[in-house]
Design a protein around this motif. Structure first.
Motif, PDB file in Angstrom:
ATOM      1  N   UNK A  78      -5.092   9.255 -10.120  1.00 46.33           N
ATOM      2  CA  UNK A  78      -5.298  10.704 -10.177  1.00 46.33           C
ATOM      3  C   UNK A  78      -3.964  11.430 -10.396  1.00 46.33           C
ATOM      4  N   UNK A  79      -2.925  10.941  -9.718  1.00 45.37           N
ATOM      5  CA  UNK A  79      -1.602  11.571  -9.843  1.00 45.37           C
ATOM      6  C   UNK A  79      -1.076  11.428 -11.271  1.00 45.37           C
ATOM      7  N   UNK A  98      -8.535   0.635  -2.575  1.00 53.59           N
ATOM      8  CA  UNK A  98      -9.223   1.532  -3.519  1.00 53.59           C
ATOM      9  C   UNK A  98      -8.614   2.936  -3.449  1.00 53.59           C
ATOM     10  N   UNK A  99      -8.399   3.431  -2.232  1.00 54.08           N
ATOM     11  CA  UNK A  99      -7.894   4.791  -2.053  1.00 54.08           C
ATOM     12  C   UNK A  99      -6.475   4.950  -2.613  1.00 54.08           C
ATOM     13  N   UNK A 100      -5.603   3.938  -2.357  1.00 47.98           N
ATOM     14  CA  UNK A 100      -4.225   4.016  -2.865  1.00 47.98           C
ATOM     15  C   UNK A 100      -4.225   4.009  -4.398  1.00 47.98           C
ATOM     16  N   UNK A 101      -5.040   3.136  -4.990  1.00 50.46           N
ATOM     17  CA  UNK A 101      -5.086   3.046  -6.457  1.00 50.46           C
ATOM     18  C   UNK A 101      -5.656   4.330  -7.064  1.00 50.46           C
ATOM     19  N   UNK A 114       4.169   6.256  -4.954  1.00 50.70           N
ATOM     20  CA  UNK A 114       4.211   6.595  -6.378  1.00 50.70           C
ATOM     21  C   UNK A 114       3.365   7.844  -6.639  1.00 50.70           C
ATOM     22  N   UNK A 115       2.170   7.877  -6.032  1.00 44.41           N
ATOM     23  CA  UNK A 115       1.281   9.035  -6.225  1.00 44.41           C
ATOM     24  C   UNK A 115       1.920  10.304  -5.653  1.00 44.41           C
ATOM     25  N   UNK A 116       2.482  10.194  -4.440  1.00 44.43           N
ATOM     26  CA  UNK A 116       3.098  11.360  -3.792  1.00 44.43           C
ATOM     27  C   UNK A 116       4.280  11.886  -4.609  1.00 44.43           C
ATOM     28  N   UNK A 154       0.832  -1.220   0.000  1.00 40.40           N
ATOM     29  CA  UNK A 154       0.000   0.000   0.000  1.00 40.40           C
ATOM     30  C   UNK A 154       0.858   1.257   0.000  1.00 40.40           C
ATOM     31  N   UNK A 155       1.917   1.241   0.817  1.00 34.52           N
ATOM     32  CA  UNK A 155       2.750   2.449   0.903  1.00 34.52           C
ATOM     33  C   UNK A 155       3.493   2.687  -0.412  1.00 34.52           C
TER      34      UNK A 155
END
Lengths: 244, 64
Positions: B43-44, B35-38, A227-229, A221-222
């Motif tokens: 979105x990023x 779901x939130x991580x994906x 990756x998003x951060x 999860x992290x």
């Protein structure tokens, strides 16, 4: 020398983005498989406790959630400290990625503990040292996330939230030792105790599997959140693959 | 086939409401985390692509 090269590579967003993508899969697959195995052992093969009956099976979701909430906080504070000292953006990104995961498992720990406490202690909640310090941990996560969102400028948000994360680290040993330092309704450590675990192997093995599985799931999860951060912090991520 | 062992399992020795609520909550939190991580990653990526297109367009506009 090799350590410094590795450390410098960790500061490179494209490198971290790529590695995190790979690691996520490596953590997710064993995490899910071992979690299924651990919960099967905890719900089906482990015998009922001679005092608590089947209610003790809550331990297989409660104790690993407690462990994860502490592990997440420790890694978040460590990453925040690295970000503060070496001004490493990726370290701040890691801390920010960890916070929602840690908060969610701190909540699982509190609510599942309350659900276990009601039939065993006769109450949903008591303001004793272990429960209160765990609640403080949950609020520290919320405070960290709220503080981050209160700044428009990312670098200021990183620094301010990192200071809070590092200061809040003092709560982690307090949670662990609270059952020894103060008189509390909560039982002492089951696994990490002097003289070895207080459970028979039929109960202990599924619990250890759950601890391991939760840790792997956190890893997966992290990595995705990281990756998003990392992407959100890049003004022009030319290195982003077309296939993403 | 007898359903008795299954019903016995579901009843959790009289603690079903507590045990299954705890497990249900955990499953829900796992699901939310996935779901939130994906979603945050997707979105990023979308935002990063928009920034790349915008910077390419502004560079093209600057060229004579």
């Amino acid at each position: 020398m090799a350590t410094w090269v590795w450390f410098h590579k960790l500061a490179s967003p494209p490198h971290v983005y790529r590695i995190a993508g790979r690691l996520a899969r490596w953590f997710a697959v064993p995490g899910v498989l071992i979690l299924i195995l651990g919960l099967y052992g905890g719900l089906i093969t482990a015998p009922a406790d001679y005092q608590q009956g089947d209610s003790f099976r809550i331990i297989y979701v409660h104790a690993p959630a407690a462990w994860l909430s502490l592990l997440c906080y420790a890694t978040m504070a460590l990453a925040a400290a690295v970000g503060l000292v070496w001004r490493m953006k990726v370290a701040h990104a890691f801390a920010a990625a960890t916070a929602p995961i840690g908060a969610s498992f701190a909540l699982v720990c509190l609510v599942s503990g309350s659900l276990w406490g009601r039939p065993m202690w006769g109450t949903w909640w008591v303001w004793d040292a272990r429960l209160t310090s765990q609640l403080v941990l949950f609020f520290l996560y919320l405070g960290y996330m709220a503080l981050r969102h209160s700044f428009d400028e990312l670098s200021r948000a990183d620094r301010a939230s990192a200071v809070l994360a590092v200061i809040g680290l003092v709560n982690v040993p307090i949670i662990h030792y609270s059952v020894y330092w103060w008189s509390t309704l909560h039982q002492g450590s089951t696994v990490l105790r002097a003289g070895g675990p207080s459970m028979p192997p039929s109960m202990l093995v599924p619990l250890l599997l759950c601890f391991f599985a939760y840790t792997c799931c956190y890893g997966a999860l992290v990595c995705v959140r990281l990756q998003a951060e990392v992407l959100n912090r890049e003004r022009s991520p030319n290195w982003l693959s077309r296939n993403e | 086939m007898s359903l008795a062992p299954f019903i016995h399992f579901i009843q959790m020795g009289g603690y079903a409401a507590y045990v299954w609520t705890a497990y249900g909550l955990t499953a829900g939190v796992y699901l939310w985390n996935i779901v939130s991580a994906r979603q945050s990653h997707t979105r990023a990526i979308k935002r990063a692509r928009q920034r790349l297109v915008a910077s390419a367009e502004s560079q093209a506009a600057e060229q004579p």
